[in-house]
Design a protein around this motif. Structure first.
Motif, mmCIF file in Angstrom:
data_model
loop_
_atom_site.group_PDB
_atom_site.id
_atom_site.type_symbol
_atom_site.label_atom_id
_atom_site.label_comp_id
_atom_site.label_asym_id
_atom_site.label_seq_id
_atom_site.Cartn_x
_atom_site.Cartn_y
_atom_site.Cartn_z
ATOM 1 N N MET A 1 0.840 -1.189 0.000
ATOM 2 C CA MET A 1 0.000 0.000 0.000
ATOM 3 C C MET A 1 0.887 1.255 0.000
ATOM 4 S SD MET A 1 -3.316 -1.105 0.678
ATOM 5 C CE MET A 1 -3.848 -2.805 0.775
ATOM 6 N N SER A 2 0.543 2.191 -0.816
ATOM 7 C CA SER A 2 1.390 3.366 -0.900
ATOM 8 C C SER A 2 1.143 4.285 0.298
ATOM 9 C CB SER A 2 1.110 4.115 -2.195
ATOM 10 O OG SER A 2 -0.186 4.668 -2.128
ATOM 11 N N LYS A 3 2.030 5.267 0.434
ATOM 12 C CA LYS A 3 1.959 6.187 1.569
ATOM 13 C C LYS A 3 0.667 7.007 1.489
ATOM 14 C CE LYS A 3 5.183 9.099 4.069
ATOM 15 N NZ LYS A 3 5.021 10.504 3.789
ATOM 16 N N GLY A 4 0.027 7.232 2.627
ATOM 17 C CA GLY A 4 -1.192 8.020 2.633
ATOM 18 C C GLY A 4 -2.429 7.206 2.316
ATOM 19 N N GLN A 5 -2.201 5.983 1.889
ATOM 20 C CA GLN A 5 -3.317 5.109 1.539
ATOM 21 C C GLN A 5 -3.863 4.461 2.809
ATOM 22 O OE1 GLN A 5 -5.551 4.509 -1.144
ATOM 23 N NE2 GLN A 5 -3.642 4.496 -2.292
ATOM 24 N N ARG A 6 -5.172 4.433 2.934
ATOM 25 C CA ARG A 6 -5.753 3.813 4.134
ATOM 26 C C ARG A 6 -6.031 2.320 3.891
ATOM 27 N NH1 ARG A 6 -11.044 6.717 5.519
ATOM 28 N NH2 ARG A 6 -11.273 6.651 3.265
ATOM 29 N N VAL A 7 -6.106 1.577 4.977
ATOM 30 C CA VAL A 7 -6.547 0.178 4.894
ATOM 31 C C VAL A 7 -7.787 0.057 5.775
ATOM 32 C CG1 VAL A 7 -5.943 -2.254 5.160
ATOM 33 C CG2 VAL A 7 -4.149 -0.572 4.654
ATOM 34 N N ILE A 8 -8.916 -0.196 5.114
ATOM 35 C CA ILE A 8 -10.191 -0.268 5.829
ATOM 36 C C ILE A 8 -10.759 -1.678 5.719
ATOM 37 C CG2 ILE A 8 -12.525 0.725 6.027
ATOM 38 C CD1 ILE A 8 -10.411 2.895 6.314
ATOM 39 N N PHE A 9 -11.186 -2.214 6.859
ATOM 40 C CA PHE A 9 -11.906 -3.493 6.856
ATOM 41 C C PHE A 9 -13.394 -3.208 7.051
ATOM 42 C CE2 PHE A 9 -8.503 -6.549 8.876
ATOM 43 C CZ PHE A 9 -7.621 -6.235 7.844
ATOM 44 N N HIS A 10 -14.210 -3.950 6.323
ATOM 45 C CA HIS A 10 -15.632 -3.997 6.686
ATOM 46 C C HIS A 10 -15.942 -5.442 7.055
ATOM 47 C CE1 HIS A 10 -20.038 -4.382 6.044
ATOM 48 N NE2 HIS A 10 -20.015 -3.270 6.742
ATOM 49 N N VAL A 11 -16.460 -5.611 8.272
ATOM 50 C CA VAL A 11 -16.743 -6.949 8.781
ATOM 51 C C VAL A 11 -18.261 -7.114 8.876
ATOM 52 C CG1 VAL A 11 -16.383 -8.553 10.701
ATOM 53 C CG2 VAL A 11 -14.630 -6.833 10.160
ATOM 54 N N ASP A 12 -18.759 -8.205 8.337
ATOM 55 C CA ASP A 12 -20.202 -8.484 8.417
ATOM 56 C C ASP A 12 -20.384 -9.939 8.831
ATOM 57 O OD1 ASP A 12 -23.009 -7.419 6.502
ATOM 58 O OD2 ASP A 12 -22.915 -9.203 7.735
ATOM 59 N N MET A 13 -21.108 -10.138 9.916
ATOM 60 C CA MET A 13 -21.317 -11.501 10.399
ATOM 61 C C MET A 13 -22.202 -12.273 9.419
ATOM 62 S SD MET A 13 -19.547 -11.235 13.050
ATOM 63 C CE MET A 13 -19.816 -12.852 13.765
ATOM 64 N N ASP A 14 -21.953 -13.573 9.315
ATOM 65 C CA ASP A 14 -22.721 -14.403 8.382
ATOM 66 C C ASP A 14 -24.033 -14.853 9.024
ATOM 67 O OD1 ASP A 14 -20.603 -14.296 6.509
ATOM 68 O OD2 ASP A 14 -19.552 -15.899 7.593
ATOM 69 N N SER A 15 -25.110 -14.721 8.273
ATOM 70 C CA SER A 15 -26.475 -15.129 8.700
ATOM 71 C C SER A 15 -26.606 -14.995 10.229
ATOM 72 C CB SER A 15 -26.783 -16.549 8.245
ATOM 73 O OG SER A 15 -25.761 -17.440 8.636
ATOM 74 N N PHE A 16 -26.438 -13.757 10.695
ATOM 75 C CA PHE A 16 -26.136 -13.531 12.110
ATOM 76 C C PHE A 16 -27.092 -14.219 13.097
ATOM 77 C CE2 PHE A 16 -25.981 -10.507 15.848
ATOM 78 C CZ PHE A 16 -24.868 -11.102 16.396
ATOM 79 N N TYR A 17 -28.389 -13.873 13.062
ATOM 80 C CA TYR A 17 -29.299 -14.443 14.079
ATOM 81 C C TYR A 17 -29.311 -15.975 13.973
ATOM 82 C CZ TYR A 17 -31.522 -9.748 14.386
ATOM 83 O OH TYR A 17 -31.786 -8.419 14.521
ATOM 84 N N ALA A 18 -29.330 -16.481 12.726
ATOM 85 C CA ALA A 18 -29.409 -17.932 12.530
ATOM 86 C C ALA A 18 -28.131 -18.606 13.052
ATOM 87 C CB ALA A 18 -29.623 -18.248 11.060
ATOM 88 N N SER A 19 -26.979 -17.948 12.805
ATOM 89 C CA SER A 19 -25.715 -18.546 13.265
ATOM 90 C C SER A 19 -25.641 -18.590 14.791
ATOM 91 C CB SER A 19 -24.526 -17.748 12.733
ATOM 92 O OG SER A 19 -24.551 -17.730 11.336
ATOM 93 N N VAL A 20 -26.184 -17.564 15.435
ATOM 94 C CA VAL A 20 -26.197 -17.561 16.901
ATOM 95 C C VAL A 20 -27.076 -18.717 17.398
ATOM 96 C CG1 VAL A 20 -26.844 -16.263 18.971
ATOM 97 C CG2 VAL A 20 -25.773 -15.067 17.052
ATOM 98 N N GLU A 21 -28.210 -18.920 16.746
ATOM 99 C CA GLU A 21 -29.111 -20.021 17.139
ATOM 100 C C GLU A 21 -28.413 -21.365 16.955
ATOM 101 O OE1 GLU A 21 -31.780 -19.793 18.711
ATOM 102 O OE2 GLU A 21 -32.487 -17.740 18.364
#
Ligand code: TTP
Ligand code: MG
Length: 362
Positions: free
Chosen positions: A1-21
């Motif tokens: 990654m070049s200078k000044g460039q940001r590194v952003i993660f977007h995290v999204d849980m998979d089938s969230f309510y169902a996975s918790v169940e």
């Protein structure tokens, strides 16, 4: 990654309510699990909140009537929503994610943006940091998530949805354009049915077409939102990962007159002044509002509030003052003098790319 460039993660849980169940009851693993309203043998009302990926192969989707889901997947495991449990798991997940980020922003119940620009330098590559995040969530909460990595938030968000479940999509700065070009415009967060229709009238279906279209034209038709969309499509979204206090639930201002007034003009002028202040605060905090409340206290201290909810989330000063002035009309017949007037905006929502106002449809 070049200078000044940001590194952003977007995290999204998979089938969230169902996975918790499924984590709560591992015997459900591999089965079509549908969380939502009671299907009542196909006659139930209400909708599907979410479902496992196995249920998705039958065509079941979030927001679908539960009766339709039942028709598509009569042998599915139907479970009621247990919000308390999901909120508890959500808090644990967010605490883990926060620990990996320079800057952290939770979005909704199962998503977050992480600015890891500095943090990622402690790892061999963005990929090894992603793996560490996934491992921590898997080991400590027993769930999988999908992660998009990109130089900005909007591309990271699109990337997290690119491969699911348990996905990882890294879009390096030099690949942003190629990644975006073939995707449908509706992949941009906030582009729903209405905006899609407007873009369709302009002959725009893909992000590539959006990027190549005239910025001025988009601005004329969609206002500021059009420019934001154009920037997202060109991969130049520079919005920060917002790390703030808990978001305010409402913003308000009020004014007690020096002397009780019976002059409507004086009251409306005060409403306008408060409205202008609130609009500036909303802009600064990148918040939209949907509900306006007017408070009126009469000379004898009797106090009334009246609220109006608009059809869309908005940011315009005129939408605040217009709604508040209309609400004031309800007190026209009251002959008492006014001691205090207040305006509150609530039902707030953060905006990055969601439309504050759609000026005109083609
Ligand atoms: P999403 O992240 O949109 O969906 P998801 O996590 O279930 O599935 P995916 O793997 O595609 O990310 O939403 C998060 C949770 O929000 C979801 O588990 C349930 C809830 N939700 C609803 O209650 N109603 C809805 O219409 C949607 C879209 C989500
Ligand atoms: Mg999700």
């Amino acid at each position: 990654m070049s200078k000044g460039q940001r590194v952003i993660f977007h995290v999204d849980m998979d089938s969230f309510y169902a996975s918790v169940e499924i984590f709560r009851n591992p015997s459900l693993k591999g089965k079509p699990v549908i969380v939502g309203a009671d299907p009542k043998g196909g006659t139930g009302r209400g909708v599907v909140s979410t479902c496992s990926y196995e249920a998705r192969t039958f065509g079941v989707r979030s927001g679908m009537p539960i009766s339709t889901a039942y028709r598509l997947c009569p042998n599915g495991v139907y479970l009621p929503v247990d919000m308390d449990l999901y909120l508890e798991v959500c808090e644990r997940v967010m605490n883990i994610l926060r620990g990996f980020a320079d800057r952290f922003e939770q979005r909704g119940i199962d998503e977050a943006f992480l600015d890891v620009t500095r943090r990622v330098k402690e790892y061999d590559s963005p990929e090894s940091l992603v793996k560490a995040v996934k491992k921590a969530i898997s080991e400590r909460v027993g769930l999988t998530c999908s992660i998009g990595v990109a130089p900005n938030k909007s591309v990271a968000k699109i990337a997290s949805d690119f491969k699911k479940p348990d996905g990882l999509t890294i879009v390096t700065p030099d690949r942003v354009k190629d990644f975006l070009v073939p995707l449908p415009a509706s992949k941009i967060a906030g582009v729903g049915k209405k905006t899609r229709e407007v873009l369709k009238h302009m002959g725009i279906y893909t992000i590539g077409q959006l990027a190549r279209s005239s910025r001025e034209n988009l601005q004329r038709i969609l206002g500021k939102y059009g420019v934001e969309l154009w920037c997202v499509a060109n991969g130049t979204d520079e919005s920060e990962v917002y790390e703030g206090e808990q978001e305010p639930k409402s913003l308000s201002g009020e004014h007690t007159f020096e002397i009780d007034v019976d002059d409507v003009l004086m009251v409306t002028k005060t409403i306008d002044a408060i409205g202008a202040r609130l609009a500036a605060q909303l802009r600064d905090s990148k918040l939209l509002f949907k509900t306006v409340t007017l408070k009126v206290r009469f000379e004898d201290f009797e106090t009334f509030t009246r609220s109006k909810s608009l059809s869309y989330h908005m940011i315009d000063e005129s939408a605040i003052t217009g709604a508040a002035r209309n609400l004031l009309k309800e007190f026209e017949e009251d002959k008492r003098k006014i001691r205090l007037v207040g305006v509150k905006v609530s039902n707030l929502q953060r905006f990055e790319t969601s439309p504050p106002t759609i000026k005109k449809y083609l």
